[in-house]
Each structure stands twice: as C-alpha cells, then as structure tokens.
Design a protein around this motif. Structure first.
Motif, PDB file in Angstrom:
ATOM      1  N   PRO A  57       0.496  -1.060   0.578  1.00 11.71           N
ATOM      2  CA  PRO A  57      -0.169   0.121  -0.350  1.00 11.71           C
ATOM      3  C   PRO A  57       0.804   1.220   0.411  1.00 11.71           C
ATOM      4  O   PRO A  57       1.511   1.031   0.281  1.00 11.71           O
ATOM      5  N   PRO A  58       0.770   2.369  -1.281  1.00 11.53           N
ATOM      6  CA  PRO A  58       1.271   3.636  -0.776  1.00 11.53           C
ATOM      7  C   PRO A  58       1.300   3.944   0.309  1.00 11.53           C
ATOM      8  O   PRO A  58       0.002   4.179   0.997  1.00 11.53           O
ATOM      9  N   LYS A  59       1.991   4.994   0.737  1.00 14.56           N
ATOM     10  CA  LYS A  59       2.011   5.907   2.037  1.00 14.56           C
ATOM     11  C   LYS A  59       0.795   6.556   1.884  1.00 14.56           C
ATOM     12  O   LYS A  59       0.440   7.619   3.052  1.00 14.56           O
ATOM     13  N   GLU A  60       0.494   6.785   0.824  1.00 13.63           N
ATOM     14  CA  GLU A  60      -0.932   8.365   0.683  1.00 13.63           C
ATOM     15  C   GLU A  60      -2.573   7.174   0.997  1.00 13.63           C
ATOM     16  O   GLU A  60      -3.067   8.272   1.373  1.00 13.63           O
ATOM     17  N   PHE A  61      -2.213   6.411   0.822  1.00 16.84           N
ATOM     18  CA  PHE A  61      -3.484   5.611   1.029  1.00 16.84           C
ATOM     19  C   PHE A  61      -3.425   5.289   2.740  1.00 16.84           C
ATOM     20  O   PHE A  61      -5.143   5.130   2.981  1.00 16.84           O
ATOM     21  N   LEU A  62      -2.479   5.126   3.381  1.00 20.11           N
ATOM     22  CA  LEU A  62      -2.262   5.288   5.225  1.00 20.11           C
ATOM     23  C   LEU A  62      -2.332   6.567   5.757  1.00 20.11           C
ATOM     24  O   LEU A  62      -2.439   6.729   6.880  1.00 20.11           O
ATOM     25  N   GLU A  63      -1.858   7.399   5.077  1.00 20.55           N
ATOM     26  CA  GLU A  63      -2.012   8.789   5.266  1.00 20.55           C
ATOM     27  C   GLU A  63      -3.287   9.329   7.114  1.00 20.55           C
ATOM     28  O   GLU A  63      -2.932  10.085   7.337  1.00 20.55           O
ATOM     29  N   ASP A  64      -4.244   9.538   6.228  1.00 23.02           N
ATOM     30  CA  ASP A  64      -5.420  10.102   6.848  1.00 23.02           C
ATOM     31  C   ASP A  64      -5.722   8.805   8.154  1.00 23.02           C
ATOM     32  O   ASP A  64      -6.690   8.756   8.752  1.00 23.02           O
ATOM     33  N   ILE A  65      -5.081   7.147   8.204  1.00 20.48           N
ATOM     34  CA  ILE A  65      -5.827   6.215   8.783  1.00 20.48           C
ATOM     35  C   ILE A  65      -4.395   6.416  10.242  1.00 20.48           C
ATOM     36  O   ILE A  65      -3.542   6.353  10.182  1.00 20.48           O
ATOM     37  N   ASP A  66      -5.310   5.893  11.672  1.00 15.38           N
ATOM     38  CA  ASP A  66      -4.534   5.950  12.663  1.00 15.38           C
ATOM     39  C   ASP A  66      -4.517   4.653  12.661  1.00 15.38           C
ATOM     40  O   ASP A  66      -3.272   4.690  13.961  1.00 15.38           O
ATOM     41  N   VAL A  67      -4.869   3.657  12.775  1.00 21.82           N
ATOM     42  CA  VAL A  67      -4.628   2.147  12.735  1.00 21.82           C
ATOM     43  C   VAL A  67      -5.176   0.798  11.998  1.00 21.82           C
ATOM     44  O   VAL A  67      -6.076   1.289  11.113  1.00 21.82           O
ATOM     45  N   MET A  68      -4.583  -0.020  12.135  1.00 22.78           N
ATOM     46  CA  MET A  68      -4.691  -0.929  10.320  1.00 22.78           C
ATOM     47  C   MET A  68      -5.124  -2.368  11.291  1.00 22.78           C
ATOM     48  O   MET A  68      -4.222  -2.424  12.540  1.00 22.78           O
ATOM     49  N   LEU A  69      -6.243  -2.022  11.258  1.00 20.61           N
ATOM     50  CA  LEU A  69      -6.987  -3.898  11.641  1.00 20.61           C
ATOM     51  C   LEU A  69      -6.469  -4.921  10.450  1.00 20.61           C
ATOM     52  O   LEU A  69      -6.950  -5.170   8.879  1.00 20.61           O
ATOM     53  N   PHE A  70      -5.925  -5.883  10.324  1.00 19.17           N
ATOM     54  CA  PHE A  70      -6.439  -7.210   9.233  1.00 19.17           C
ATOM     55  C   PHE A  70      -6.580  -8.207   9.882  1.00 19.17           C
ATOM     56  O   PHE A  70      -6.113  -9.401  10.618  1.00 19.17           O
ATOM     57  N   ASP A  71      -7.058  -9.365   8.748  1.00 20.03           N
ATOM     58  CA  ASP A  71      -8.032 -10.185   9.676  1.00 20.03           C
ATOM     59  C   ASP A  71      -8.193 -11.027   8.035  1.00 20.03           C
ATOM     60  O   ASP A  71      -9.666 -10.781   8.300  1.00 20.03           O
ATOM     61  N   VAL A  72      -7.454 -11.700   8.402  1.00 19.92           N
ATOM     62  CA  VAL A  72      -7.603 -12.711   6.047  1.00 19.92           C
ATOM     63  C   VAL A  72      -6.894 -14.199   7.018  1.00 19.92           C
ATOM     64  O   VAL A  72      -5.915 -14.902   7.864  1.00 19.92           O
ATOM     65  N   GLN A  73      -7.876 -15.138   7.028  1.00 19.92           N
ATOM     66  CA  GLN A  73      -7.885 -16.273   7.502  1.00 19.92           C
ATOM     67  C   GLN A  73      -6.907 -16.822   6.142  1.00 19.92           C
ATOM     68  O   GLN A  73      -6.944 -17.105   5.052  1.00 19.92           O
ATOM     69  N   ASP A  74      -5.780 -17.563   6.177  1.00 17.24           N
ATOM     70  CA  ASP A  74      -4.381 -18.226   5.474  1.00 17.24           C
ATOM     71  C   ASP A  74      -4.565 -19.282   5.752  1.00 17.24           C
ATOM     72  O   ASP A  74      -5.385 -20.084   6.936  1.00 17.24           O
ATOM     73  N   VAL A  75      -3.642 -19.873   5.063  1.00 17.80           N
ATOM     74  CA  VAL A  75      -3.225 -21.793   5.164  1.00 17.80           C
ATOM     75  C   VAL A  75      -2.797 -21.889   5.149  1.00 17.80           C
ATOM     76  O   VAL A  75      -1.549 -23.292   5.854  1.00 17.80           O
ATOM     77  N   GLY A  76      -1.146 -21.530   6.122  1.00 17.31           N
ATOM     78  CA  GLY A  76       0.038 -21.533   6.204  1.00 17.31           C
ATOM     79  C   GLY A  76       1.324 -22.244   5.146  1.00 17.31           C
ATOM     80  O   GLY A  76       1.606 -23.331   5.708  1.00 17.31           O
ATOM     81  N   VAL A  77       0.577 -21.874   4.198  1.00 17.15           N
ATOM     82  CA  VAL A  77       1.886 -22.372   3.586  1.00 17.15           C
ATOM     83  C   VAL A  77       2.501 -20.496   2.296  1.00 17.15           C
ATOM     84  O   VAL A  77       1.851 -20.389   2.574  1.00 17.15           O
ATOM     85  N   ARG A  78       3.701 -21.482   2.560  1.00 20.30           N
ATOM     86  CA  ARG A  78       4.231 -20.319   1.980  1.00 20.30           C
ATOM     87  C   ARG A  78       3.728 -19.211   0.269  1.00 20.30           C
ATOM     88  O   ARG A  78       3.864 -18.010   0.617  1.00 20.30           O
ATOM     89  N   PHE A  79       3.574 -20.011  -0.625  1.00 18.31           N
ATOM     90  CA  PHE A  79       3.188 -19.682  -2.104  1.00 18.31           C
ATOM     91  C   PHE A  79       1.591 -18.699  -1.522  1.00 18.31           C
ATOM     92  O   PHE A  79       1.443 -18.546  -2.929  1.00 18.31           O
ATOM     93  N   TYR A  80       0.612 -19.118  -0.948  1.00 12.22           N
ATOM     94  CA  TYR A  80      -0.181 -18.056  -0.138  1.00 12.22           C
ATOM     95  C   TYR A  80       0.138 -16.938   0.075  1.00 12.22           C
ATOM     96  O   TYR A  80       0.389 -16.912   0.921  1.00 12.22           O
ATOM     97  N   THR A  81      -0.528 -16.624  -0.944  1.00 11.61           N
ATOM     98  CA  THR A  81      -0.192 -14.863  -0.769  1.00 11.61           C
ATOM     99  C   THR A  81      -0.324 -14.314   0.010  1.00 11.61           C
ATOM    100  O   THR A  81      -0.178 -12.545   0.248  1.00 11.61           O
TER     101      THR A  81
END
Length: 405
Positions: free
Chosen positions: A132-156
């Motif tokens: 994400p470019p910096k300008e996308f986040l400049e007006d954000i105070d906190v980032m929340l990350f919630d994505v289900q992963d499958v534990g494999v290196r090539f899963y992006t």
C-alpha cells in the motif's frame, strides 16, 4: 473378626467408588478441554475494540473476515459490517488476492473500487499496488488485519501482511492482527526459500509449510527484521483461544475460490507444485487441488479422467476442454508432510520432459534445486533428506515466535 472383614470390605468398596468418580470427573474435564471450540481473534471484540475507539481504522479483509455467531461457523457477520454497527470509524478497506468478496481467480488483477454494501472505498493489494502506498494510509490511525491463511509459503496473504506492516511501520501506524487457526499448522516441511527466487509467492526464508498462524508469522516478520531497512512495526496480535498446532480445524469458509474444502487445503502444499508444470491440478473442476492430470499422461497408468471447463474461480483453466488422465487424491489420508511422489511420477510419465516445468516452478518451490533434482532422477526420499538442515535451523527460529504449542 467378622466385623473387621466387613468394615474392610466396606472401606475398599467406598475407596473404589471414590476412585471411579474421580476418574469419571477427570474424563469429563479432559473431554471438556478437548471439545472446547476454538475462538478466533475476531470473535474476541473486547480485546481489540478499545484499541479502535476514536480512531480512523483501515481494515485488510476478505470473505473470511467474519465474526461467528455460534460454534458451527455457519452463522456469521462480516467483520467490517460488525465494526460499522459498533460505531467504529472504518474509513478504508484493503483487499488481498481474490478481492474483498473472494471471487477473483488466482493471480487475477484486481482493481480498486467501492464496496456496494457499505459504500467504503476498497483499495486492492493485488493490482498495481502489492504494497500500500503511503498516501493510502496517511489519514489512518490504526490498521486491522484479519484474513484466513492456510500456512503455505506461496499462498500470498503472508506477503500482503508483510507489505501492510512495512508501510504502517514507515508511518508509525500500529497494526492489529486478529489471529485465525492454521489448518496446516501441524507440521513443517519443504525447501527453505532461496533469495534469488524471491517473489510475491515467496518473500521470506521459510519452508513451504511453516507451521505458524498468521499472527505468529507477523511476529516473525517483525522479530527477524525482514522488512525494508530492518524497520519494525508496532504489532499487536489478538491470540486464539483453545488452539494448538495439533488442532484439526475445518475452515467454515473457503479461504479462496479454488480451495473448497479441508481435503484441498491439506493437499495444497503438495499438489500446488503442478501449477509450475504442464499438468493440471484440477482448476476448472469441482475437485481443485484434490486431483491432477494432463492429456499427455498415459491412460493405462493414470486411470482417473476429467475435463477442465471454465467455472467459478477459473475462467481459463489449464487444458480447458481437453480430456485429462491423472489421479484422484480425495481419499488420501490427512498429510503431515509434503508428498513429492505424485510430482515425480507425473514427470517420469511425460514423454516431452523438456516442457514439463515452466518458469514459475522455481518461484513456487523457492529453489531451482528441486527441479534439477527431479530431472536428474533423485528420489523423493533423498530430496527430502536434503531439506533437513534448513528445516532444523528454521525450527529454532520459529520457536521464538510461537503463541501456541
């Protein structure tokens, strides 16, 4: 004397009954511990809502980012919808590979847009911007990350996590990861990534199967200083409850269009090698990553057949409209290691071996050596033996960041 014998028998019976009750109670307690439902980070709103209060919040999410209403996982509310209902000021949504609603093909370019349901702007992290470019986040105070992963290196999704953490760190924005179980968290296996084949399907010096939740993995990105200029992120992980790396977890929602069930997710680290070859791994069928085959494999040896056709998640599948001969892996027992036998067997049965591997294969494998080993007739056992020193070194690194045993 008679009364002493009677008293002794009574005491013995009483003691036996007490022990049986204790054993029964212990069994009930143990059963209760074993059957306690895993609680995801997202479901523990009391732990992260205070961190979002009064803040402009950016959310990295897709179709798996939900709060479950019951243990079955069948009833749920999307995290973004829940946050808005709780008056959290979500200002932007960031979408990984497959998009916010999880309908795009693997590798399909995803445009920025507007979410029809909420009206929120969606910024793709699988289009022109992986980071994400910096300008996308400049007006954000906190980032929340919630994505289900499958534990494999090539899963992006872990690569997306890296870049979100990196931009956030550059802007001094804290990141909160809502942890979710790793359905392949019960083992580690595969070659360690070599830096000369680094790509978005392999950014870090880890094995193909690394046995960590996405929260633990974020801690490792931070702790090993893998981000640019060895920068570190203000990272908070909301941990799972009642989870261990040996927990069997059947994902209630598909993590991506071509991983439809627990069997496909378990076979994925082994069958995905075929994505770097001329052999189909079942895209364009309803058995994705549970079968493999190609028109040129001999029917007398590979007696399972299928014909890939465009479908949800595969607009132009490999060998579209062609009858493929291969193997059905749907009844294979749950794997606790990578299987190389299927890849080697298909290679040996291919007449034109010069076209079997494509340029993508070294990036998937994380090394150029695996292709060379297969082409030179090295056995699966010997190949896996060559992985051991790297896996032993990684295990020591991994241990530092584990939240669950």
């Amino acid at each position: 004397m008679k009364y002493i014998v009677i008293l002794f028998l009574a005491l013995t019976a009483c003691n036996s009954t007490t022990k049986k009750k204790q054993a029964k109670n212990e069994a009930i307690v143990n059963q209760s511990v074993e059957t306690k439902a895993i609680v995801t980070g997202a479901n523990q709103t009391n732990k992260y809502l205070p961190l979002l209060k009064g803040k402009n919040v950016g959310v990295v999410a897709n179709q798996t980012s939900v709060i479950f209403k019951n243990d079955s996982g069948k009833e749920h509310t999307h995290l973004v919808d829940s946050l808005l209902a709780l008056n959290v000021n979500v200002t932007k949504v960031f979408a990984p590979e497959h998009g916010f609603r999880g309908v795009a093909d693997a590798g399909e370019y995803i445009e920025d847009g507007i979410d029809e349901k909420t009206g929120l702007p969606i910024f793709s992290l699988y289009g022109k911007n992986r980071k994400p470019p910096k300008e996308f986040l400049e007006d954000i105070d906190v980032m929340l990350f919630d994505v289900q992963d499958v534990g494999v290196r090539f899963y992006t999704y872990i690569s997306t996590l890296h870049y979100v953490m990196e931009t956030s760190a550059e802007l001094n924005i804290p990141v909160i990861v809502l942890d979710r179980p790793n359905p392949n968290g019960h083992y580690i296996d595969g070659p360690i990534l070599e830096k000369d084949v680094t790509s978005f399907v392999g950014m870090h010096t880890v094995p193909i199967v690394y046995g960590m939740t996405i929260g633990e993995y974020g801690k490792m990105i931070n702790g090993e200083k893998w981000m640019d200029n060895e920068i570190q992120c203000d990272l908070t992980v909301v941990p799972l409850q009642h989870y261990t790396h040996d927990s069997e977890y059947d994902l209630p929602l598909k993590p991506s269009p071509n991983l439809p069930n627990a069997k496909s997710i378990n076979l994925y680290p082994s069958v995905c090698f075929f994505e770097g070859t001329t052999v189909s791994c079942g895209r364009g069928t309803e058995m994705q990553f549970q079968i493999f085959g190609a028109p040129f494999l001999p029917e007398e040896t590979f007696d399972f057949s299928f014909t890939p056709q465009p479908n949800f998640g595969a607009k132009t599948p490999k060998h579209q409209g062609e009858l493929c001969f291969g193997k059905d892996l749907r009844n294979v027992e749950r794997l606790d290691e990578i299987n190389l036998d299927w890849l080697i067997e298909a290679y040996k049965a291919t007449a034109d071996k010069t076209t079997f591997f494509n340029q993508f294969f070294p990036k998937l494998a994380g090394t150029k050596k695996l292709q060379d080993q297969i082409e030179n007739g090295v056995s699966a056992e010997a190949i896996k033996e060559s992985w051991k020193p790297g896996l032993e070194a990684f295990s020591k690194t991994r241990e530092k960041y584990l939240l669950y045993k």
